[in-house]
Design an enzyme around this catalytic site. Structure first.
Site, PDB file in Angstrom:
ATOM      1  CG  MET A 199      -1.843   1.110   1.330  1.00 12.23           C
ATOM      2  SD  MET A 199      -3.282   0.799   0.301  1.00 12.23           S
ATOM      3  CE  MET A 199      -4.355   0.065   1.539  1.00 12.23           C
ATOM      4  NE  ARG A 221      -2.279   4.712   1.697  1.00  2.10           N
ATOM      5  CZ  ARG A 221      -2.642   4.608   2.970  1.00  2.10           C
ATOM      6  NH1 ARG A 221      -1.828   4.985   3.935  1.00  2.10           N
ATOM      7  NH2 ARG A 221      -3.833   4.132   3.278  1.00  2.10           N
ATOM      8  CG  HIS A 226      -7.440   4.723  -5.956  1.00  7.06           C
ATOM      9  ND1 HIS A 226      -7.067   3.946  -7.027  1.00  7.06           N
ATOM     10  CD2 HIS A 226      -6.758   5.888  -6.079  1.00  7.06           C
ATOM     11  CE1 HIS A 226      -6.194   4.625  -7.753  1.00  7.06           C
ATOM     12  NE2 HIS A 226      -5.994   5.788  -7.224  1.00  7.06           N
ATOM     13  CD  GLU A 227      -4.343   1.716  -3.741  1.00  7.33           C
ATOM     14  OE1 GLU A 227      -4.189   1.149  -2.646  1.00  7.33           O
ATOM     15  OE2 GLU A 227      -4.598   1.105  -4.780  1.00  7.33           O
ATOM     16  N   GLY A 228      -6.715   4.720   0.236  1.00  8.57           N
ATOM     17  CA  GLY A 228      -6.819   5.588   1.412  1.00  8.57           C
ATOM     18  C   GLY A 228      -7.293   6.966   1.004  1.00  8.57           C
TER      19      GLY A 228
END
Lengths: 600, 600
Positions: B294, B298, B441-443
């Site tokens: 992740m 990011r 996305h991805e947090g």
């Protein structure tokens, strides 16, 4: 069931608490109206918008008009929706009773229209363009033109467009190349190409009346040589019956990011040398006529932007109430149930910002409609004149502020829905795409900033500006009687004081003829001025919310507290940020002006 | 011909002037590299991106993957593009020579990848997801797992995904419901539903290796009970040959606002009770493994956001140079020719803002890649450790800042093109739509702000933060030797000083356990902190631009002056605006925290 188009409680607050719509019924023009007739019109609007417009909003987006055999083909749901709008009389909402109208104040008709703008921007454009075109012919057309073109529009048989933009001339209308040659019969032969003409073709009506900007052979260069013409899609015989097709060709359709339900067309006028047009208004004075329509259109654009923002806000609010996810920071127990995301402060921030943007801009749009009513129904001529001056000044803000900040609201709505907001299964991404047109059409954001700073501020010796400053001062004075509002009032006072100083300096610079430097940072000025106006409107709302609380309407307590909190958000989280823009303006910062093309 | 993906002059500036890529060749791992091998890789990347990726960017948007007979069907142009990427060795750009890799520094490979991200976000996602999955198996897999799953990924035969999100659990992974039951053979039976799985189905590769988060039967509640599993689409026999289809069902495709070239899937694992998975890493420690992937993802998301912004900037810049419209304010002659719109100051503002956003974020993304290189190749362990601490701290900014401000750049690019920018005939509206996913996305943005304020700042006793402050101080000290940079340096110093004070106060509040109030305005903090970081990177660029000017490279003079002007824009038009956010943080403003759900 949650409301999806707008909050009817908020609408009632605006109409009957903040803007005093009932006072309008004291005026002769609206004497037959009452709160009951207003509410009946609003209920009809909501019902039709929900029943005929909202259901095909997504379908219209997914099935944009198709170019088939030289015609634009729409989805079948558009016509019944437009017909329902016509049958309910909304096309003539403001027209005289005797002309078949509802003789409603603009304040109320704009509120009616708002429901359609929230429900379906694409379909709503067809009758809206027609209203604008009809008003223009009503104001500037000859009796014959009114008989042949206006009356069928009033009757809902003909629709209208405005045809300004050409492939090489958008913001700079001075450069249009479309020509109009006088013909022996007093009509003209039009020749030229127009693009981005919304509603330029469809089969919703028997005929389409294009209002086309073109130049006469003897036209002086520039904006002072533009004339306006009525160019029907189908020629109309003197007895009003339809004749042959005019020489207007649908050259193609534009495929847009959003607002896909509205045909955006390329039209060729006079490819065969046989395009008949009729001069409307004086030769070379077409732009002034068009600008009357344009000013109405700009208020319409602003309200359209508000309503897309409003619909997105309500959708994301309801989603945030329903969607469980995560736990509050203080809760470390993984066995505890997830909370609805509205419980997370950062989600509340995104909802509160949306509320502040859309309800602030909604108030301003309705305030402008109320001013428009005053321009022709205020008790005395001086008041009418004043209303026009203030409306002129505010028009660039009414158009541009919602186009920027209610679009930002749409971006926040997507964010509240997260991954789901990014899918087309939910409406919020469409609201964004639809709304993205608003800072572009009917005068870009940049054009609005130049209109405000370079034209409107100094108009009539700054009369509109002085009036605005008096109105804001009177509002802050009223607010000062409510100590609870001190924290909201002070940031507005500070901003207004500094904005006045900056304005005087800029006007001085422009008066000295330093146009390039004086206008260089017009975008910064537009932002600060717009926030000042919306800040004033929020303080006005806050005063009425305080009055509502004091008058002890317990059922409405939450509503008023929400108003106060949104006012607090806007006046403390947004308004003070504008000192940064003002500091740059005070310093006559030339960062952008000094940037050279070859440095990029 | 103008460059369309990124400016190679700017890339060379970053690599060889600002970030000193050549110094990396002094390190043993990169000893066989040189500026020439770096440039050769970059040229290959640009060539393949232009030839195989860019041409179908729009087609991929207009023809999103279709669900046909339980499969996802892509347009035919995707496979040759991905194959060209694989054949050029980019999938293994960072891997050891002996494992078939190019053993490039991340600094250079990220710069290579940037070309693909600018050319076609949708197609690029397939190999990028595979890189992430391969790295994870390389770090945490058993030898057997590496042989069966990693090697075919390195060989370009298998692709990868990461499968985290479930219908009810996105940001809150603690709540996932997918289960993994141990089977007699040491494998697991997976059962659960995942959504928004990018690249979850396609026929670009022989197999797809899903990395799936699931819970073991004895899992503790919360994030400490999540395990990670390798779940192949097609089972792999012990000899590496393909076996039967695994019980993984493509339940459907999501239709998105943008980024349409990448399949977004709903996957059902174990509908028939026969979905085989293999535990990777330790039981219940899956999230830590996934977070390695992740964190890489990011940085990848951040660079992807930069490159969409960059492509839009270059397109709108070229358009502004070519498009004539209007005249300058001082010119009242309607006969004079129209100027290219880049001559209008407000258009220059929109271009300069884009330049400041995308080149600032591009620098930060490459700086982060350089830090990643340092984490495993810096000369001593302490330096490696330091690099990791700083990278951890910066990751939320590297991800979120471009997602917000390079998206804003895309909105400005649309505005520069006006009505044309709103049509799908021009690429800028697609860039916006593609980029709109990145703050989600991805947090999400909100998650990044909590990660920064609630976790990263205080990590290791604030070691990363102290390092950052030292680095900024050293940069401002260097800048102080260039009097021409005073106006750029001072605003950064003022912001940093105040930000430090605010940070200490917030960390104190959090240390006292006041989590709700301490984290309430994390969005404001993220904005101010991010602007501080980008302001620092711009000052660093400005120093190198000054050096470039002083060293008298006449040919590059315009380039350096443009850098200085963009730095000036960011440090004087953007950075000082953050004092507003800091003032709200200093006041512990509770406007959003105090807003009650029932008040909306």
């Amino acid at each position: 069931m949650p409301e999806t188009l707008l909050s009817s409680r908020n609408l009632a607050f605006e109409l009957y608490e903040v803007l005093d719509a009932e006072a309008l019924t004291q005026r002769p023009r609206f004497a037959e109206h009452s709160r009951e007739t207003f509410d009946a019109a609003l209920t009809t609007a909501r019902t039709i918008a929900e029943k005929y417009f909202a259901p095909h909003n997504r379908k219209g987006d997914e099935n944009e008009p198709r170019y088939v055999d030289g015609r634009a083909e729409l989805i079948p749901e558009v016509k019944p929706a437009v017909d329902a709008f016509l049958q309910a009389g909304f096309l003539n909402a403001n027209r005289d009773f005797e002309a078949g109208g509802m003789q409603l104040p603009s304040l109320v008709s704009q509120a009616c229209f708002a429901h359609f703008q929230a429900a379906n921007a694409g379909t709503t454009a067809y009758p809206f363009l027609t209203m604008g075109a009809a008003n223009l012919i009503e104001n500037f057309g000859t009796d014959e033109q009114k008989r042949l073109f206006l009356q069928p529009m009033i009757d809902g048989r003909y629709f209208g467009t405005m045809a300004l933009t050409e492939p090489h001339a958008g913001s700079s209308l001075a450069d249009i190349r479309t020509r109009a040659e006088p013909a022996a019969d007093g009509s003209y032969r039009i020749k030229g190409n127009k693009i981005f003409i919304s509603g330029g073709d469809h089969e919703l009506s028997e005929n389409i009346v294009h209002l086309v900007l073109a130049k006469l052979p003897d036209a002086p260069a520039g904006v002072k040589g533009i004339s306006l013409f009525i160019v029907p899609k189908v020629l109309v015989n003197p007895d009003g019956s339809l004749g042959a097709r005019n020489d207007v060709l649908l050259a193609g359709l534009f495929h847009k990011m959003g607002w896909r339900g509205t045909t955006s067309t390329a039209l060729n006028f006079g490819d065969n040398g046989a395009c008949v047009g009729y001069l409307i208004g004086q030769p070379h004075k077409g732009l002034a006529c068009m600008f009357q329509m344009m000013n109405e259109a700009r208020i319409g654009v602003g309200m359209g932007a508000v309503m897309l923002g409003y619909a997105g806000y309500l959708y994301s609010l309801e989603y945030a109430r329903q969607r469980p996810q995560g736990r509050l920071p203080d809760n470390k127990d993984p066995h505890s149930p997830a909370v609805p995301i509205i419980a997370h402060t950062d989600v509340r921030r995104m909802l509160l910002a949306q509320k502040a943007y859309v309800e602030g801009a909604f108030d301003l749009g309705l305030y402008a409609a109320r001013l428009f009513d005053d321009t022709h129904t205020a008790p005395d001529e001086a008041a009418r004149h004043q209303a026009q001056e203030l409306l002129d000044l505010l028009t660039p803000i009414v158009k541009s502020w919602p186009s920027e900040f209610c679009l930002k609201a749409n971006a926040l709505a997507i964010q509240v829905l997260g991954g789901h907001g990014y899918t087309r299964e939910y409406p919020v991404e469409q609201y964004y795409r639809d709304n993205r047109l608003n800072p572009i059409h009917e005068g870009t954001h940049g054009i609005q900033s130049l209109d405000l700073l370079g034209r409107k501020l100094a108009q009539n010796g700054g009369a509109g500006l002085k009036q605005l400053i008096r109105l804001i001062a009177s509002c802050t004075e009223r607010a000062s009687h409510h100590p609870a509002l001190d924290a909201l009032r002070v940031p507005l006072e500070q901003l207004v004081t500094r904005l006045q100083r900056v304005t005087l300096a800029l006007l001085g610079e422009l008066a000295e003829g330093k146009l390039s430097s004086g206008l260089a940072n017009s975008a910064l000025y537009l932002k600060a001025f717009g926030h000042c106006v919306i800040g004033w409107r929020w303080l006005a709302q806050a005063i009425h919310a305080e009055l509502g609380l004091l008058n002890g309407n317990a059922a409405d307590r939450d509503f008023y507290l929400g108003k106060l909190q949104a006012a607090r958000y806007f006046l403390t989280w947004e308004v003070p940020g504008c000192h940064h823009e003002l500091a740059l303006l005070e310093a006559s910062d030339d960062t952008c002006l000094a940037m050279q093309e070859q440095w990029f």
